[in-house]
Design a protein around this motif. Structure first.
Motif, PDB file in Angstrom:
ATOM      1  N   ARG A 147       0.817  -1.198   0.000  1.00 28.89           N
ATOM      2  CA  ARG A 147       0.000   0.000   0.000  1.00 28.89           C
ATOM      3  C   ARG A 147       0.857   1.257   0.000  1.00 28.89           C
ATOM      4  O   ARG A 147       0.490   2.264  -0.586  1.00 28.89           O
ATOM      5  CB  ARG A 147      -0.935  -0.002   1.212  1.00 28.89           C
ATOM      6  N   LYS A 148       1.998   1.217   0.638  1.00 30.71           N
ATOM      7  CA  LYS A 148       2.837   2.412   0.730  1.00 30.71           C
ATOM      8  C   LYS A 148       3.358   2.842  -0.626  1.00 30.71           C
ATOM      9  O   LYS A 148       3.756   3.981  -0.811  1.00 30.71           O
ATOM     10  CB  LYS A 148       3.995   2.171   1.690  1.00 30.71           C
ATOM     11  N   THR A 149       3.376   1.910  -1.615  1.00 27.95           N
ATOM     12  CA  THR A 149       3.843   2.272  -2.954  1.00 27.95           C
ATOM     13  C   THR A 149       2.747   2.959  -3.755  1.00 27.95           C
ATOM     14  O   THR A 149       3.014   3.479  -4.826  1.00 27.95           O
ATOM     15  CB  THR A 149       4.313   1.014  -3.704  1.00 27.95           C
ATOM     16  N   PHE A 150       1.494   2.922  -3.243  1.00 26.62           N
ATOM     17  CA  PHE A 150       0.385   3.547  -3.956  1.00 26.62           C
ATOM     18  C   PHE A 150       0.415   5.051  -3.745  1.00 26.62           C
ATOM     19  O   PHE A 150       0.728   5.538  -2.663  1.00 26.62           O
ATOM     20  CB  PHE A 150      -0.967   3.033  -3.450  1.00 26.62           C
ATOM     21  N   SER A 151       0.042   5.771  -4.793  1.00 27.28           N
ATOM     22  CA  SER A 151      -0.233   7.196  -4.626  1.00 27.28           C
ATOM     23  C   SER A 151      -1.628   7.333  -4.026  1.00 27.28           C
ATOM     24  O   SER A 151      -2.415   6.384  -4.042  1.00 27.28           O
ATOM     25  CB  SER A 151      -0.190   7.894  -5.985  1.00 27.28           C
ATOM     26  N   PRO A 152      -1.986   8.497  -3.475  1.00 29.70           N
ATOM     27  CA  PRO A 152      -3.345   8.674  -2.943  1.00 29.70           C
ATOM     28  C   PRO A 152      -4.422   8.366  -3.968  1.00 29.70           C
ATOM     29  O   PRO A 152      -5.472   7.822  -3.631  1.00 29.70           O
ATOM     30  CB  PRO A 152      -3.367  10.147  -2.527  1.00 29.70           C
ATOM     31  N   VAL A 153      -4.158   8.689  -5.247  1.00 32.90           N
ATOM     32  CA  VAL A 153      -5.153   8.422  -6.287  1.00 32.90           C
ATOM     33  C   VAL A 153      -5.307   6.922  -6.496  1.00 32.90           C
ATOM     34  O   VAL A 153      -6.425   6.391  -6.567  1.00 32.90           O
ATOM     35  CB  VAL A 153      -4.758   9.117  -7.600  1.00 32.90           C
ATOM     36  N   GLN A 154      -4.192   6.201  -6.587  1.00 31.81           N
ATOM     37  CA  GLN A 154      -4.260   4.750  -6.777  1.00 31.81           C
ATOM     38  C   GLN A 154      -4.941   4.070  -5.584  1.00 31.81           C
ATOM     39  O   GLN A 154      -5.769   3.175  -5.754  1.00 31.81           O
ATOM     40  CB  GLN A 154      -2.849   4.188  -6.969  1.00 31.81           C
ATOM     41  N   GLU A 155      -4.588   4.510  -4.398  1.00 28.28           N
ATOM     42  CA  GLU A 155      -5.175   3.923  -3.195  1.00 28.28           C
ATOM     43  C   GLU A 155      -6.680   4.133  -3.173  1.00 28.28           C
ATOM     44  O   GLU A 155      -7.454   3.203  -2.889  1.00 28.28           O
ATOM     45  CB  GLU A 155      -4.546   4.562  -1.954  1.00 28.28           C
ATOM     46  N   ALA A 201     -19.233  -0.461   3.218  1.00 30.28           N
ATOM     47  CA  ALA A 201     -19.537  -1.766   2.630  1.00 30.28           C
ATOM     48  C   ALA A 201     -18.951  -2.929   3.418  1.00 30.28           C
ATOM     49  O   ALA A 201     -19.451  -4.051   3.342  1.00 30.28           O
ATOM     50  CB  ALA A 201     -19.035  -1.811   1.187  1.00 30.28           C
ATOM     51  N   ASP A 202     -17.924  -2.676   4.210  1.00 27.19           N
ATOM     52  CA  ASP A 202     -17.307  -3.759   4.990  1.00 27.19           C
ATOM     53  C   ASP A 202     -18.128  -4.128   6.218  1.00 27.19           C
ATOM     54  O   ASP A 202     -18.038  -5.254   6.710  1.00 27.19           O
ATOM     55  CB  ASP A 202     -15.895  -3.343   5.438  1.00 27.19           C
ATOM     56  N   THR A 203     -18.925  -3.186   6.735  1.00 19.44           N
ATOM     57  CA  THR A 203     -19.580  -3.414   8.030  1.00 19.44           C
ATOM     58  C   THR A 203     -21.095  -3.219   8.015  1.00 19.44           C
ATOM     59  O   THR A 203     -21.777  -3.678   8.924  1.00 19.44           O
ATOM     60  CB  THR A 203     -19.001  -2.447   9.083  1.00 19.44           C
ATOM     61  N   GLU A 204     -21.621  -2.538   7.018  1.00 17.10           N
ATOM     62  CA  GLU A 204     -23.029  -2.131   7.057  1.00 17.10           C
ATOM     63  C   GLU A 204     -23.983  -3.166   6.472  1.00 17.10           C
ATOM     64  O   GLU A 204     -25.203  -3.063   6.650  1.00 17.10           O
ATOM     65  CB  GLU A 204     -23.191  -0.802   6.298  1.00 17.10           C
ATOM     66  N   ARG A 245      -8.786  -7.260   0.343  1.00 18.12           N
ATOM     67  CA  ARG A 245      -9.341  -5.940   0.669  1.00 18.12           C
ATOM     68  C   ARG A 245      -8.266  -4.991   1.177  1.00 18.12           C
ATOM     69  O   ARG A 245      -7.472  -5.337   2.063  1.00 18.12           O
ATOM     70  CB  ARG A 245     -10.427  -6.097   1.744  1.00 18.12           C
ATOM     71  N   GLN A 246      -8.241  -3.764   0.607  1.00 20.61           N
ATOM     72  CA  GLN A 246      -7.309  -2.725   1.040  1.00 20.61           C
ATOM     73  C   GLN A 246      -8.083  -1.413   1.196  1.00 20.61           C
ATOM     74  O   GLN A 246      -8.184  -0.633   0.245  1.00 20.61           O
ATOM     75  CB  GLN A 246      -6.173  -2.560   0.030  1.00 20.61           C
ATOM     76  N   PRO A 247      -8.651  -1.167   2.378  1.00 18.04           N
ATOM     77  CA  PRO A 247      -9.422   0.064   2.586  1.00 18.04           C
ATOM     78  C   PRO A 247      -8.542   1.299   2.428  1.00 18.04           C
ATOM     79  O   PRO A 247      -7.344   1.278   2.720  1.00 18.04           O
ATOM     80  CB  PRO A 247      -9.937  -0.071   4.024  1.00 18.04           C
ATOM     81  N   VAL A 248      -9.163   2.376   2.006  1.00 22.10           N
ATOM     82  CA  VAL A 248      -8.455   3.628   1.844  1.00 22.10           C
ATOM     83  C   VAL A 248      -8.117   4.212   3.216  1.00 22.10           C
ATOM     84  O   VAL A 248      -8.834   3.981   4.200  1.00 22.10           O
ATOM     85  CB  VAL A 248      -9.324   4.614   1.032  1.00 22.10           C
ATOM     86  N   SER A 249      -7.020   4.960   3.283  1.00 22.73           N
ATOM     87  CA  SER A 249      -6.641   5.617   4.531  1.00 22.73           C
ATOM     88  C   SER A 249      -7.649   6.709   4.875  1.00 22.73           C
ATOM     89  O   SER A 249      -8.125   7.419   3.984  1.00 22.73           O
ATOM     90  CB  SER A 249      -5.251   6.249   4.408  1.00 22.73           C
TER      91      SER A 249
END
Length: 724
Positions: free
Chosen positions: A4-12, A256-259, A510-514
């Protein structure tokens, strides 16, 4: 995490948005499958509790699609056979049954926890051929009789909780058969459909703006004699376009993960529309939604009996909320000021009416909110006996937290103190915000509706009925948007199988956004803008609807065209009410005249309690708890039943209200001869009064007078007491 750290904010953000989209679609897939499975059940419902069928309405002389079931108490719950049973009646307002018992923490759950046997009145998705609203009310009466017969040892008649539209149904039943029911709790129930305030409550204008109930008849004809409850659901959803079209689905997408689980639980009920006979829905629309005939006593049964809410003998508890946009307090309480001119009339008629106002909860929260169940519904369940014993009159139920300075907390059941505060009709009218001018507009709308319905039946109905077939009606129901939005995402759609597989892969990767991602903040801002825009549209639409209704039906020309004389209409309504009031007062005086000096120690004690409490007027559960303890201490052979105690308190209250001085001066004639018995009776009076804490000064002065009367040496009038 390293990747995830290699992702830019847009990619994430884009990865998270794509994953949430797949999970959201998968939730809709599950909802669609649940809808199909639920709709296929013979009696679809969302009750959390196990049930046993007691009575099938299809076996009654006038068959209906309703049924009575017993709630099987969960493990660890003990039912007290001496406590009156509870009956929860669900509304047939488009949705399927079960809303009053969807969760353990619900209306049914708190009643079970309080030791009451519980029953539930629900319905099948399709009505019986030819069934009418009157048939349904008579069936409910048969169910209440059945429950009462199954609990002969209960100290009181069955308590009924009627949710939303089940409220008017229950009140009609209780007006026709007033001897059957115990206290009736109307939860979010509209009884006065014209009531409301300008700038709010737009739903009350719908019938008039649409031109009347001819469209109801048209919808019934398109359904081949059946009215689709999905139309009612659509009406509810249209009230809040921001929530319906954006906020609710976006909330599921954003979480979507919890609702998913919570969303699916609710949508199982929300997405199961039922059917009504066209005649049933036409009766509801003509007589309630547009005609408002229940609150004004203009309805009659098929054999000519007038349905008058003044005939209801049971205590009536109205639970409503300022946050309810479907049944606002004005519509829940307006019937009281429609049929009574003064609170004295309520007492003289022997009725006990209690209302409880929540400050914020929405319509559905009245039935399903866990917080409401833990507070309001629990207090209603534990204090229903107190309400049943309250002297006739108008009260507000006030629920407060028990604090360290609360007197006698050992007499309070739980964390809250339940109190009945006396109220006046003037205070109710302040809530209802009566407007005679608006009432005339609604009368005009009702007359226009009758004319339009007559024209439709004469000119168009024969052609529509000749054109429609049963397969066409079934196809129209299947294509209704409120059904299609569920079915289209089910696995009947072959594309949704791919969504299920993708969702499995997404959950594993799954990789939730920061939370601090700037694009996530942008998404939240965009969502807020969309919601605000839809709210603005909804407010503008509601203002337009109100303006059209007010200007159209407020026209003196239109009112004259439909034969409306504003002065005569108002005078006729008040004249009828005044005649009933005068007859009631004359009957009451005639019946009570011989009772002032009749009775014994029990009559003297209850008369003294009512007299001393009159300036304060309120009652809380501490005094009721003490009263129960004193009653339990009596020998079983001489102990009065709760029904007998209720009649005793009711009669003594009426005597005090009718002629306070005469009633109090007669106390010495009711007392036993023995000094010990008099002292014991007086001690009981003190115990109940002092359970509330400090006694107000005026009440203390009255108590001093009662002490003197019991001791046989006191002054006989308040003026004499003031000089002692």
């Amino acid at each position: 995490m390293a990747a995830r750290k290699t992702f830019s904010p847009v990619q994430e953000y884009c990865l998270d948005a794509w994953q949430r989209s797949i999970l959201f679609l998968d939730i809709l897939r599950e909802r669609g499958n649940i809808y199909r499975e639920h709709s296929a059940l013979p009696i679809p419902n969302v009750l959390h509790f196990e049930v046993e069928l007691v009575r099938d309405g299809r076996t009654l002389p006038r068959p209906v699609n309703y049924g009575l079931v017993r709630i099987v108490p969960p493990a660890g719950v003990t039912i007290d056979p001496a406590k009156p049973p509870f009956i929860v009646v669900d509304p047939r307002a488009g949705h399927g049954p079960g809303i009053g018992g969807m969760k353990p923490n619900s209306e049914i759950g708190v009643a079970l926890a309080a030791g009451h046997a519980c029953y539930f009145i629900g319905f099948r998705p399709e009505p019986e051929p030819g069934q009418t609203i009157e048939d349904v009310c008579l069936a409910q009466a048969a169910f209440v009789e059945e429950v009462a017969a199954r609990h002969p040892d209960a100290d009181g008649k069955p308590v009924i909780i009627a949710n939303c539209q089940a409220g008017w149904q229950t009140m009609i039943m209780a007006a026709i058969r007033p001897e059957l029911a115990g206290p009736i709790l109307l939860a979010g129930s509209p009884l006065s459909y014209w009531a409301g305030v300008r700038g709010k409550n737009p739903m009350r204008y719908s019938g008039g703006v649409m031109g009347g109930t001819c469209w109801t008849a048209f919808a019934g004809d398109l359904g081949e004699g059946l009215f689709d409850g999905a139309n009612l659901v659509a009406n509810f959803e249209s009230l809040n376009p921001a929530n319906t079209f954006w906020q609710k689905p976006y909330n599921v997408y954003a979480k979507a993960d919890t609702e998913g689980a919570r969303f699916l639980d609710f949508e199982t009920w929300w997405g199961s529309p039922v059917l009504l006979n066209a005649g049933e829905m036409q009766w509801i629309a003509d007589n309630l939604f547009v005609g408002n005939k229940l609150a004004t006593g203009a309805l009659r049964t098929s054999d000519g009996v007038r349905i008058d809410l003044r005939n209801v003998r049971s205590p009536i508890i109205v639970f409503c909320s300022w946050g309810d946009d479907i049944t606002p307090p004005q519509q829940a309480l307006g019937w009281i000021s429609d049929i009574y001119a003064h609170e004295r009339e309520i007492a003289a008629n022997g009725q006990t009416i209690v209302y409880c106002l929540h400050q914020s909860i929405g319509h559905l929260g009245i039935f399903v909110s866990g917080k409401v169940a833990n507070r309001e519904h629990r207090e209603f369940a534990t204090c229903m006996g107190m309400i049943d014993l309250a002297p006739p009159g108008l009260y507000e139920a006030v629920i407060t937290d028990v604090g360290p300075d609360t007197a006698h907390p050992e007499l309070i059941d739980g964390r809250y103190l339940f109190r009945l505060e006396p109220r006046t009709l003037a205070e109710v009218r302040t809530i209802v915000a009566e407007s005679p001018e608006d009432d005339l507009r609604f009368v005009t709308a009702a007359r226009v509706s009758d004319a339009g319905l007559g024209l439709y039946r004469t000119l168009f109905q024969p052609a529509v009925r000749a054109t429609m077939t049963e397969p066409m009606a079934e196809a129209l129901r299947a294509l209704h948007p409120n059904r299609m939005r569920f079915a289209i995402f089910s696995e009947q759609n072959p594309l949704m199988k791919y969504v299920e597989r993708l969702a499995e892969q997404v959950r594993h990767a799954r990789q939730p956004v920061s939370p601090d991602n700037p694009l996530l903040a942008w998404e939240t801002s965009l969502s807020t803008w969309i919601r605000t825009s839809l709210e603005t549209y909804g407010a503008a639409r509601d203002a337009w609807v109100e303006a059209v209704f007010v200007n159209t039906y407020g026209s003196p020309l239109l009112q004259a065209m439909v034969g409306l004389d504003p002065v005569a209409a108002t005078a006729e309504r008040h004249e009828a009410r005044d005649l009933v009031r005068e007859a009631d007062e004359a009957r009451l005086r005639s019946e009570l005249e011989p009772r002032f000096e009749a009775g014994g120690a029990a009559e003297a004690a209850s008369r003294a309690l009512i007299y001393v409490s009159l300036p304060d007027g309120g009652y809380d559960e501490r005094g009721f708890t003490m009263l129960k303890e004193l009653r339990a201490a009596q020998p079983a052979a001489s102990r009065s039943s709760m029904a007998e105690l209720k009649e005793l308190l009711k009669e003594q209250s009426l005597l005090v209200r009718l002629d306070e001085e005469r009633a109090i001066r007669a106390i010495p004639k009711l007392l036993p001869k023995g000094t010990d018995q008099r002292e014991a009776t007086l001690n009981a009076v003190h115990s109940v009064l002092e359970a509330h804490g400090a006694i107000p000064d005026e009440c203390k002065r009255r108590l001093d007078r009662v002490d003197a009367l019991f001791n046989g040496k006191g002054p006989s009038s308040p003026s004499e007491s003031a000089h002692v």
